[in-house]
Design a protein around this motif. Structure first.
Motif, mmCIF file in Angstrom:
data_model
loop_
_atom_site.group_PDB
_atom_site.id
_atom_site.type_symbol
_atom_site.label_atom_id
_atom_site.label_comp_id
_atom_site.label_asym_id
_atom_site.label_seq_id
_atom_site.Cartn_x
_atom_site.Cartn_y
_atom_site.Cartn_z
ATOM 1 N N GLU A 30 49.534 -7.848 -1.165
ATOM 2 C CA GLU A 30 49.281 -8.487 -2.456
ATOM 3 C C GLU A 30 49.094 -7.448 -3.553
ATOM 4 O OE1 GLU A 30 46.009 -11.469 -4.560
ATOM 5 O OE2 GLU A 30 46.104 -11.297 -2.381
ATOM 6 N N ILE A 33 52.442 -6.231 -4.504
ATOM 7 C CA ILE A 33 53.158 -7.253 -5.270
ATOM 8 C C ILE A 33 52.713 -7.232 -6.727
ATOM 9 C CG2 ILE A 33 53.417 -9.746 -5.600
ATOM 10 C CD1 ILE A 33 53.367 -10.055 -2.575
ATOM 11 N N VAL A 34 51.407 -7.138 -6.959
ATOM 12 C CA VAL A 34 50.889 -7.098 -8.328
ATOM 13 C C VAL A 34 51.400 -5.866 -9.056
ATOM 14 C CG1 VAL A 34 48.805 -6.899 -9.733
ATOM 15 C CG2 VAL A 34 48.842 -8.451 -7.772
ATOM 16 N N TRP A 167 54.183 -14.080 -10.058
ATOM 17 C CA TRP A 167 53.035 -14.972 -9.863
ATOM 18 C C TRP A 167 53.321 -15.989 -8.762
ATOM 19 C CZ3 TRP A 167 52.392 -20.278 -10.508
ATOM 20 C CH2 TRP A 167 51.070 -20.734 -10.493
ATOM 21 N N ARG A 170 53.061 -14.169 -5.441
ATOM 22 C CA ARG A 170 51.666 -13.886 -5.111
ATOM 23 C C ARG A 170 50.938 -15.167 -4.707
ATOM 24 N NH1 ARG A 170 46.914 -11.723 -9.174
ATOM 25 N NH2 ARG A 170 45.322 -11.380 -7.562
ATOM 26 N N ARG A 173 51.752 -16.032 -1.228
ATOM 27 C CA ARG A 173 51.062 -15.135 -0.303
ATOM 28 C C ARG A 173 49.612 -15.564 -0.128
ATOM 29 N NH1 ARG A 173 53.194 -11.791 3.210
ATOM 30 N NH2 ARG A 173 51.153 -10.807 3.177
#
Length: 200
Positions: A30, A33-34, A167, A170, A173
């Motif tokens: 995560e 990903i951000v 978004w 995420r 996830r």
């Protein structure tokens, strides 16, 4: 009697990037990903803005190449005031003009001129390859400003689209992680209850 100051829990910044026993693989994923989302937002937004600005400038240049300026003469006196209810009023009025093309043929058309212009006045009009009157092309600083403005408007829109995609990824996830926690709790929960009951 000495009072104990209240204890406040301070949030650990960047905890997903630090080694700790509570961090899971999904937390690391995560975090990446951000980070990747924000990098793509900046990169794609900048690239899209630059491409849009260049495309706009190229469109202006292409249109300028398709038209040319000619000297025309008013065939009648222009009206002194614009017609009421004629829509957008830029302070000018329509008037008939006549000009001679490069091949010697005479053409006529309607263009906007300042009110009260007398017949015989010479004005510059823009025509296309078919000798039809067209609007004046956008050139110079105005073209540059419009191209830059287009790029500035497109950049945040493209960045927002990339951010929305990140978004969504995420969020999925997080939902997957919560589902995994639910499955783990279904396995650990009964044993935890038995252990608590035994201690009681």
């Amino acid at each position: 009697m000495t009072r104990t100051p209240p204890t406040t829990v301070q949030p650990v910044r960047l905890w997903r990037w630090r080694r700790n026993p509570l961090r899971r693989h999904s937390d690391v994923v995560e975090a990446w990903i951000v980070l990747a989302t924000w990098i793509c937002v900046l990169a794609c937004g900048t690239l899209a803005g630059a491409v849009a600005a260049r495309a706009t400038g190229s469109a202006f240049a292409a249109r300028q190449a398709r038209v040319h300026a000619v000297s025309a003469v008013l065939t009648d006196n222009a009206a002194k005031t614009p017609l009421a209810g004629s829509g957008y009023d830029d302070g000018r009025v329509w008037a008939a003009v006549r000009w001679t093309a490069a091949d010697g043929t005479v053409h006529t058309g309607q263009v906007k001129v300042f009110p009260g212009a007398p017949a015989g006045s010479r004005i510059t009009v823009w025509t296309d390859h078919a000798d039809h009157v067209v609007s004046e092309p956008v050139t110079g600083a105005v073209a540059t400003l419009q191209a830059v403005t287009t790029g500035v408007l497109v950049a945040p829109l493209a960045g927002a689209a990339v951010w929305a995609a990140g978004w969504v990824v995420r969020t999925r996830r997080i939902q997957r992680r919560l589902a995994e926690w639910d499955e783990e709790w279904k396995q650990v929960g009964p044993r935890w209850g038995n252990l608590s009951g035994g201690r009681g």
